[in-house]
Design a protein around this motif. Sequence first.
Motif, PDB file in Angstrom:
ATOM      1  N   ILE A  55       0.743  -1.269   0.016  1.00 13.24           N
ATOM      2  CA  ILE A  55       0.045  -0.137  -0.049  1.00 13.24           C
ATOM      3  C   ILE A  55       0.913   1.303   0.055  1.00 13.24           C
ATOM      4  O   ILE A  55       0.531   2.285  -0.591  1.00 13.24           O
ATOM      5  CB  ILE A  55      -0.975  -0.012   1.261  1.00 13.24           C
ATOM      6  N   THR A  56       1.861   1.325   0.675  1.00 11.77           N
ATOM      7  CA  THR A  56       2.899   2.505   0.945  1.00 11.77           C
ATOM      8  C   THR A  56       3.594   2.630  -0.671  1.00 11.77           C
ATOM      9  O   THR A  56       3.651   3.784  -1.059  1.00 11.77           O
ATOM     10  CB  THR A  56       4.038   2.109   1.837  1.00 11.77           C
ATOM     11  N   GLU A  57       3.917   1.497  -1.310  1.00  9.81           N
ATOM     12  CA  GLU A  57       4.493   1.613  -2.580  1.00  9.81           C
ATOM     13  C   GLU A  57       3.475   2.535  -3.641  1.00  9.81           C
ATOM     14  O   GLU A  57       3.941   3.202  -4.388  1.00  9.81           O
ATOM     15  CB  GLU A  57       4.798   0.211  -2.919  1.00  9.81           C
ATOM     16  N   LEU A  58       2.096   1.915  -3.492  1.00 11.48           N
ATOM     17  CA  LEU A  58       1.088   2.768  -4.354  1.00 11.48           C
ATOM     18  C   LEU A  58       1.044   4.048  -3.939  1.00 11.48           C
ATOM     19  O   LEU A  58       0.778   4.830  -4.901  1.00 11.48           O
ATOM     20  CB  LEU A  58      -0.286   1.963  -4.199  1.00 11.48           C
ATOM     21  N   GLU A  59       1.140   4.433  -2.578  1.00 12.01           N
ATOM     22  CA  GLU A  59       0.892   5.733  -2.292  1.00 12.01           C
ATOM     23  C   GLU A  59       2.238   6.485  -2.856  1.00 12.01           C
ATOM     24  O   GLU A  59       1.988   7.895  -3.084  1.00 12.01           O
ATOM     25  CB  GLU A  59       0.951   5.875  -0.709  1.00 12.01           C
ATOM     26  N   LYS A  60       3.382   6.015  -2.915  1.00 12.58           N
ATOM     27  CA  LYS A  60       4.478   6.639  -3.555  1.00 12.58           C
ATOM     28  C   LYS A  60       4.154   7.179  -5.037  1.00 12.58           C
ATOM     29  O   LYS A  60       4.785   8.124  -5.429  1.00 12.58           O
ATOM     30  CB  LYS A  60       5.733   5.935  -3.363  1.00 12.58           C
ATOM     31  N   LEU A  61       3.358   6.474  -5.674  1.00  9.58           N
ATOM     32  CA  LEU A  61       2.742   7.000  -7.108  1.00  9.58           C
ATOM     33  C   LEU A  61       1.819   7.987  -7.057  1.00  9.58           C
ATOM     34  O   LEU A  61       1.721   8.412  -7.994  1.00  9.58           O
ATOM     35  CB  LEU A  61       2.189   5.575  -7.774  1.00  9.58           C
TER      36      LEU A  61
END
Length: 451
Positions: free
Chosen positions: A355-361
């Motif tokens: 989820i954190t990786e998606l938020e970085k997008l």
Amino acid sequence: MSTFKDFKLKPYILEALADIRFNQPTPVQEKLIPLIAAGRSVVGQSQTGSGKTHAFLIPIFNQLQAKNFAVQAVITAPSRELAEQIYQAAEQIASFSPEPLHIQQYVGGTDKQRQIDKLHHHQPQIVIGTPGRILDLINSQALKSFTATTFVVDEADMTLDMGFLNEVDKIAATFPAQLQMMVFSATIPQKLEPFLRKYMNAPVIEEIPTETVISPTISNWLVSTQGKDKNQLIYQLVKDSNPYLALIFANTKQRVNEIADYLTQQGLKVAKISGGLSPRDRKKTMRQIQNLDFQYVVATDLAARGIDIAGISHVINTELPADQEFFIHRVGRTGRNGLSGIAITLYEPGQEKEITELEKLGITFEPKQLKHGELVDGYDRNRRAKREKTKKALEPKMVGLVKKQKKQHKPGYKKRIRTAIQTDERQKRRIKQREDMRQQRKKNRDDNAHK
């Protein structure tokens, strides 16, 4: 920003673009059309919805020689649905040409022998299709691809993922040395690089950044599955959301079948799209979905990619995909044409990193939870880490902005979706009528020529 008139296009192409309300080129079109028009080979890296289809179709039509009745351009796409989308876009442009242009689509699941018979009489000027069928027709010595001077590989990363790169390689080997090649892809995987080096000599590589990977009209809701029966949770979400049309994603064909069967047992009308469907069943299912015979569609990523279903109000990710790009493709199915959309993503407690990786997008999630059968605001999963940062009270202006961001579907959204679809259908009917008239004029000319 430039306009399409700045590209010195043939008048009929400008008419075709105006008909579909294409007024300003997108960033990928603005960068690549002049390069392609100058004869350069290009690698265009850009997200879905960036306008890359017209980025290569427009210069192809602008340099097409109507009097040359040989194959001039070959375009491959990794799925029937993607090939159909490109074909429809090409036919729309061709329908405005003052001279007849011959475009053919070749995909699996169609009558190959009939296609071979027709090719023995005349060759198309533009070939659009899936790699397997195009290669079959070349190997049958029916399709004379060696006259083509332009080759487009669309969705190259998906072509690699689906195992079609070998077929594309063999198609490319049939072209002359002086070939203009265009490769379009959301990402450039390392395994794709040897193919690019083999056929492309010093191509222009353009990575077109997108301002936002998710449309601002989409609300992204995040729901934890902790302590819940997943199938029951999915049922409650789809039932309570009252969608115009909901697209429900799962990672595997087996999981698609499980979810579809469970929802059907609860009395919902559910369609499923997975790799297990035959071409005939797939076409039938798509027709039923377009006719709104189903309110819920369960699908895998690869089976659904490229399918353009109008009016999707909700997307539900029953599990996080392994590839972030698939998440973008999933969520991008809703919130189109300025309409609002809701994307609900289920996640397990151990998936915080994903989820954190998606938020970085740049994706902003709104936490939600089911309470007494209703989806309400949930707790921020990072609330403990953020507690110290949020002790200071927000200013009144910021409170107003936060409330404004917590948007939901406004009353009448289904009516707006229906209106948008009806407008799109009217436009498609007009294009079809023009195409029928063009075909009739062509038939009359052919009949007169044989008298």
